[in-house]
Design a protein around this motif. Structure first.
Motif, PDB file in Angstrom:
ATOM      1  N   GLY A 263       4.248  -4.229   9.839  1.00  0.00           N
ATOM      2  CA  GLY A 263       3.192  -4.525  10.796  1.00  0.00           C
ATOM      3  C   GLY A 263       2.338  -5.670  10.297  1.00  0.00           C
ATOM      4  O   GLY A 263       2.202  -5.887   9.093  1.00  0.00           O
ATOM      5  N   CYS A 264       1.746  -6.387  11.223  1.00  0.00           N
ATOM      6  CA  CYS A 264       0.873  -7.489  10.840  1.00  0.00           C
ATOM      7  C   CYS A 264      -0.576  -7.041  10.830  1.00  0.00           C
ATOM      8  O   CYS A 264      -0.935  -5.991  11.379  1.00  0.00           O
ATOM      9  CB  CYS A 264       1.041  -8.673  11.801  1.00  0.00           C
ATOM     10  SG  CYS A 264       0.160  -8.506  13.374  1.00  0.00           S
ATOM     11  N   GLU A 265      -1.413  -7.843  10.165  1.00  0.00           N
ATOM     12  CA  GLU A 265      -2.861  -7.667  10.219  1.00  0.00           C
ATOM     13  C   GLU A 265      -3.447  -8.886  10.916  1.00  0.00           C
ATOM     14  O   GLU A 265      -3.225 -10.019  10.495  1.00  0.00           O
ATOM     15  CB  GLU A 265      -3.456  -7.528   8.821  1.00  0.00           C
ATOM     16  CG  GLU A 265      -4.967  -7.327   8.832  1.00  0.00           C
ATOM     17  CD  GLU A 265      -5.546  -7.145   7.444  1.00  0.00           C
ATOM     18  OE1 GLU A 265      -6.346  -8.000   7.013  1.00  0.00           O
ATOM     19  OE2 GLU A 265      -5.178  -6.154   6.783  1.00  0.00           O
ATOM     20  N   LEU A 266      -4.184  -8.633  11.984  1.00  0.00           N
ATOM     21  CA  LEU A 266      -4.800  -9.701  12.764  1.00  0.00           C
ATOM     22  C   LEU A 266      -6.305  -9.515  12.763  1.00  0.00           C
ATOM     23  O   LEU A 266      -6.803  -8.500  13.248  1.00  0.00           O
ATOM     24  CB  LEU A 266      -4.269  -9.695  14.198  1.00  0.00           C
ATOM     25  CG  LEU A 266      -4.897 -10.728  15.125  1.00  0.00           C
ATOM     26  CD1 LEU A 266      -4.488 -12.149  14.717  1.00  0.00           C
ATOM     27  CD2 LEU A 266      -4.511 -10.456  16.576  1.00  0.00           C
ATOM     28  N   ASP A 267      -7.019 -10.507  12.215  1.00  0.00           N
ATOM     29  CA  ASP A 267      -8.484 -10.430  12.146  1.00  0.00           C
ATOM     30  C   ASP A 267      -8.936  -9.064  11.636  1.00  0.00           C
ATOM     31  O   ASP A 267      -9.843  -8.435  12.177  1.00  0.00           O
ATOM     32  CB  ASP A 267      -9.104 -10.735  13.512  1.00  0.00           C
ATOM     33  CG  ASP A 267      -8.898 -12.176  13.924  1.00  0.00           C
ATOM     34  OD1 ASP A 267      -8.453 -12.980  13.081  1.00  0.00           O
ATOM     35  OD2 ASP A 267      -9.160 -12.509  15.093  1.00  0.00           O
ATOM     36  N   SER A 268      -8.229  -8.593  10.606  1.00  0.00           N
ATOM     37  CA  SER A 268      -8.541  -7.387   9.834  1.00  0.00           C
ATOM     38  C   SER A 268      -7.981  -6.101  10.421  1.00  0.00           C
ATOM     39  O   SER A 268      -8.077  -5.049   9.790  1.00  0.00           O
ATOM     40  CB  SER A 268     -10.055  -7.220   9.628  1.00  0.00           C
ATOM     41  OG  SER A 268     -10.606  -8.377   9.046  1.00  0.00           O
ATOM     42  N   TYR A 269      -7.377  -6.141  11.607  1.00  0.00           N
ATOM     43  CA  TYR A 269      -6.861  -4.918  12.240  1.00  0.00           C
ATOM     44  C   TYR A 269      -5.336  -4.861  12.132  1.00  0.00           C
ATOM     45  O   TYR A 269      -4.646  -5.858  12.313  1.00  0.00           O
ATOM     46  CB  TYR A 269      -7.314  -4.838  13.697  1.00  0.00           C
ATOM     47  CG  TYR A 269      -8.760  -4.397  13.772  1.00  0.00           C
ATOM     48  CD1 TYR A 269      -9.094  -3.056  13.905  1.00  0.00           C
ATOM     49  CD2 TYR A 269      -9.786  -5.324  13.632  1.00  0.00           C
ATOM     50  CE1 TYR A 269     -10.423  -2.655  13.930  1.00  0.00           C
ATOM     51  CE2 TYR A 269     -11.115  -4.933  13.645  1.00  0.00           C
ATOM     52  CZ  TYR A 269     -11.423  -3.591  13.794  1.00  0.00           C
ATOM     53  OH  TYR A 269     -12.738  -3.195  13.795  1.00  0.00           O
ATOM     54  N   ALA A 270      -4.838  -3.653  11.861  1.00  0.00           N
ATOM     55  CA  ALA A 270      -3.427  -3.451  11.537  1.00  0.00           C
ATOM     56  C   ALA A 270      -2.624  -2.970  12.731  1.00  0.00           C
ATOM     57  O   ALA A 270      -3.118  -2.236  13.592  1.00  0.00           O
ATOM     58  CB  ALA A 270      -3.302  -2.432  10.405  1.00  0.00           C
ATOM     59  N   ALA A 271      -1.369  -3.374  12.754  1.00  0.00           N
ATOM     60  CA  ALA A 271      -0.338  -2.737  13.572  1.00  0.00           C
ATOM     61  C   ALA A 271       0.664  -2.089  12.624  1.00  0.00           C
ATOM     62  O   ALA A 271       0.745  -2.456  11.454  1.00  0.00           O
ATOM     63  CB  ALA A 271       0.347  -3.752  14.478  1.00  0.00           C
ATOM     64  N   ASP A 272       1.429  -1.123  13.136  1.00  0.00           N
ATOM     65  CA  ASP A 272       2.331  -0.356  12.275  1.00  0.00           C
ATOM     66  C   ASP A 272       3.510   0.113  13.129  1.00  0.00           C
ATOM     67  O   ASP A 272       3.369   1.045  13.914  1.00  0.00           O
ATOM     68  CB  ASP A 272       1.562   0.828  11.678  1.00  0.00           C
ATOM     69  CG  ASP A 272       2.334   1.562  10.604  1.00  0.00           C
ATOM     70  OD1 ASP A 272       3.479   1.174  10.311  1.00  0.00           O
ATOM     71  OD2 ASP A 272       1.791   2.535  10.047  1.00  0.00           O
ATOM     72  N   ILE A 273       4.643  -0.557  12.997  1.00  0.00           N
ATOM     73  CA  ILE A 273       5.831  -0.224  13.789  1.00  0.00           C
ATOM     74  C   ILE A 273       7.000   0.047  12.856  1.00  0.00           C
ATOM     75  O   ILE A 273       7.197  -0.665  11.876  1.00  0.00           O
ATOM     76  CB  ILE A 273       6.213  -1.389  14.739  1.00  0.00           C
ATOM     77  CG1 ILE A 273       5.096  -1.666  15.753  1.00  0.00           C
ATOM     78  CG2 ILE A 273       7.519  -1.096  15.469  1.00  0.00           C
ATOM     79  CD1 ILE A 273       5.406  -2.833  16.695  1.00  0.00           C
ATOM     80  N   THR A 274       7.779   1.070  13.196  1.00  0.00           N
ATOM     81  CA  THR A 274       9.072   1.272  12.539  1.00  0.00           C
ATOM     82  C   THR A 274      10.159   1.313  13.598  1.00  0.00           C
ATOM     83  O   THR A 274      10.009   1.985  14.629  1.00  0.00           O
ATOM     84  CB  THR A 274       9.111   2.583  11.732  1.00  0.00           C
ATOM     85  OG1 THR A 274       8.038   2.595  10.793  1.00  0.00           O
ATOM     86  CG2 THR A 274      10.428   2.710  10.978  1.00  0.00           C
ATOM     87  N   ARG A 275      11.232   0.583  13.339  1.00  0.00           N
ATOM     88  CA  ARG A 275      12.424   0.633  14.168  1.00  0.00           C
ATOM     89  C   ARG A 275      13.643   0.778  13.266  1.00  0.00           C
ATOM     90  O   ARG A 275      13.676   0.250  12.152  1.00  0.00           O
ATOM     91  CB  ARG A 275      12.553  -0.639  15.024  1.00  0.00           C
ATOM     92  CG  ARG A 275      11.485  -0.766  16.104  1.00  0.00           C
ATOM     93  CD  ARG A 275      11.645   0.298  17.171  1.00  0.00           C
ATOM     94  NE  ARG A 275      10.712   0.129  18.273  1.00  0.00           N
ATOM     95  CZ  ARG A 275       9.562   0.788  18.384  1.00  0.00           C
ATOM     96  NH1 ARG A 275       9.193   1.634  17.431  1.00  0.00           N
ATOM     97  NH2 ARG A 275       8.790   0.612  19.440  1.00  0.00           N
ATOM     98  N   THR A 276      14.631   1.490  13.768  1.00  0.00           N
ATOM     99  CA  THR A 276      15.892   1.682  13.047  1.00  0.00           C
ATOM    100  C   THR A 276      17.021   1.296  13.985  1.00  0.00           C
ATOM    101  O   THR A 276      17.029   1.715  15.152  1.00  0.00           O
ATOM    102  CB  THR A 276      16.040   3.148  12.594  1.00  0.00           C
ATOM    103  OG1 THR A 276      14.853   3.566  11.903  1.00  0.00           O
ATOM    104  CG2 THR A 276      17.239   3.307  11.684  1.00  0.00           C
TER     105      THR A 276
END
Length: 441
Positions: A263-276
């Motif tokens: 996941g990326c951090e944009l202006d201090s806020y996180a995303a969190d993705i998992t794919r298989t």
């Protein structure tokens, strides 16, 4: 993005009101220090999340002092002074005047004056609100200031009688995202979803895990993200059965799955993705069966993300599906109730289904109140990430050996249906296969 000081000022006002309702006092919230990586080289700087939540100010060596008294509320910023020579080497500094104006502080001073001013600010205050024990260096500075106040007792000035943890009210505030936070998290989710699509389309047998990691990082940065929110997991084959794998240096092989948690951090806020997904672009055999099981568990868990559910409801929903699937696939034996009550399912699903998400990947906030799972409410953002990890064993059918699957999305709780912020990342079998086939012509 254009900086808007209003959300940060509103949070400071809310915090001050909570401190007043608890008796008032002075809060001291420093940002994070710079960290040395090795000789003449620092780690990339990342500010403290609590400090940023209240100020939006990203320079190091800064401190917020918030006075919450009956007569007044005052925000005071201490930061680096303007220094033309250092700016030649290290880049632009706002300096106190411009920094104070930028964030809407009532006062701003160079941090060289903190040692002198802080004891005066603490004098005759009922409580000091501070994260004691978080940073030993700051603990020493705070104790020095308190001792300075206590040395003035014969002048009729009293030191705060209580030291209280400022993270307690802040953690509760941070659980509920305001409109500006949701907008940032939605954009971070979009960037991260695009990175996962790019990674799928770059994957094929014979490539290395780190090559796919590079595709993720490229998409993050070119889309405006400042950092990865955490070290990316790019785990092919058996590596997917290691939950925190991040060596990312092995060959991707035909017939295996690739698990990516990034996941990326944009202006201090996180995303969190998992794919298989399959390295060769086609779900087949046992891998297809396990993937379908985890996808069904995730669908049930997301459906449980609504008003009237509690934080544990998605986990319970996922476990019901996963445990039954493990029985159906002959990974476990017994009844469904036995598998759940004894925890036998944890052999293949050993982690929980959710965590809070925001400024931190595992964001601030309690999961229980008085021993009871807290209810889900609008404005909360949590991950939904069931998985199944099957290591070789004599009692496990060989077709399932070394299959690791996790599927993770970021979900905003609303007054209506759950809002899946990360839905643009393909996860249905047909969508993943179509995405990968598109790249292969």
């Amino acid at each position: 993005m254009t900086f808007d000081p209003k959300p940060f000022a509103a949070r400071r006002a809310r915090l001050a009101e909570q401190l007043r309702s608890a008796g008032g006092g002075v809060a001291v919230i420093p940002t994070a220090p710079e960290r040395v990586r090795n000789r003449d080289s620092d780690y990339p700087y990342r500010h403290d999340s609590y400090f940023h939540y209240l100020t939006g100010f990203t320079e190091p060596e800064a401190v917020l002092v918030l006075i919450a008294g009956e007569a007044e509320t005052k925000s005071i910023l201490f930061c680096r002074a303007k220094h033309e020579e250092r700016e030649v080497w290290d880049g632009f500094r706002y300096g106190p005047a411009a920094a104070g104006e930028r964030i809407g502080a009532d006062e701003a001073w160079p941090n060289e004056e903190l040692a002198e001013r802080l004891p005066k600010l603490l004098g005759d205050q009922p409580a000091l609100w501070y994260s004691l024990g978080h940073d030993s260096g700051w603990d020493a500075r705070i104790m020095e200031a308190l001792n300075s106040v206590r040395a003035s007792v014969r002048s009729g000035i009293a030191a705060p009688a209580d030291i209280r943890d400022v993270r307690v009210p802040l953690d509760e505030m941070r659980i509920f995202k305001d409109a500006s936070e949701i907008a940032l998290m939605r954009r971070a989710a979009e960037i991260t979803a695009a990175a996962h699509r790019r990674a799928m389309q770059a994957t094929r047998p014979g490539r290395m895990e780190y090559e796919i990691e590079a595709e993720l990082l490229h998409e993050f940065r070119r889309s405006g993200s400042q950092f990865p929110a955490y070290t990316s997991i790019v785990a092919g084959g058996t590596n997917a059965c290691v939950l925190h794998y991040n060596d990312n240096n092995q060959l991707l092989r035909d017939g295996e799955l690739l698990l990516i948690d990034a996941g990326c951090e944009l202006d201090s806020y996180a995303a969190d993705i998992t794919r298989t997904f399959p390295v060769n672009g086609r779900f087949e055999g046992a891998a297809r069966e396990v993937y379908a099981l985890v996808l069904a568990a995730q669908k049930a868990a997301i459906a449980a993300c609504h008003i009237g559910s509690n934080f544990n409801s998605p986990h319970d929903a996922a476990v019901q599906i996963l445990a039954q699937g493990m029985l159906d696939l002959k990974l476990l034996s017994g009844s469904l109730d036995e598998v759940i009550e004894t925890g036998a399912f944890r052999r293949f699903y050993m982690h929980r289904t959710s965590h809070w998400l925001g400024l931190d990947v595992h964001d601030a906030g309690e999961y229980k109140h008085m021993g009871r799972w807290r209810d889900l409410e609008p404005g909360m953002v949590l991950t939904i990430e069931p998985g199944c990890y099957i290591r070789p064993a004599d009692d496990v059918p060989e077709a399932f050996w070394n299959i690791g699957v996790r599927i993770e999305d970021d979900v905003l709780i609303t007054a209506n249906r759950p809002d899946v912020l990360t839905s643009a990342a393909p996860k249905c079998i047909k969508d993943i296969e179509a995405c990968m086939a598109e790249a292969q012509g």
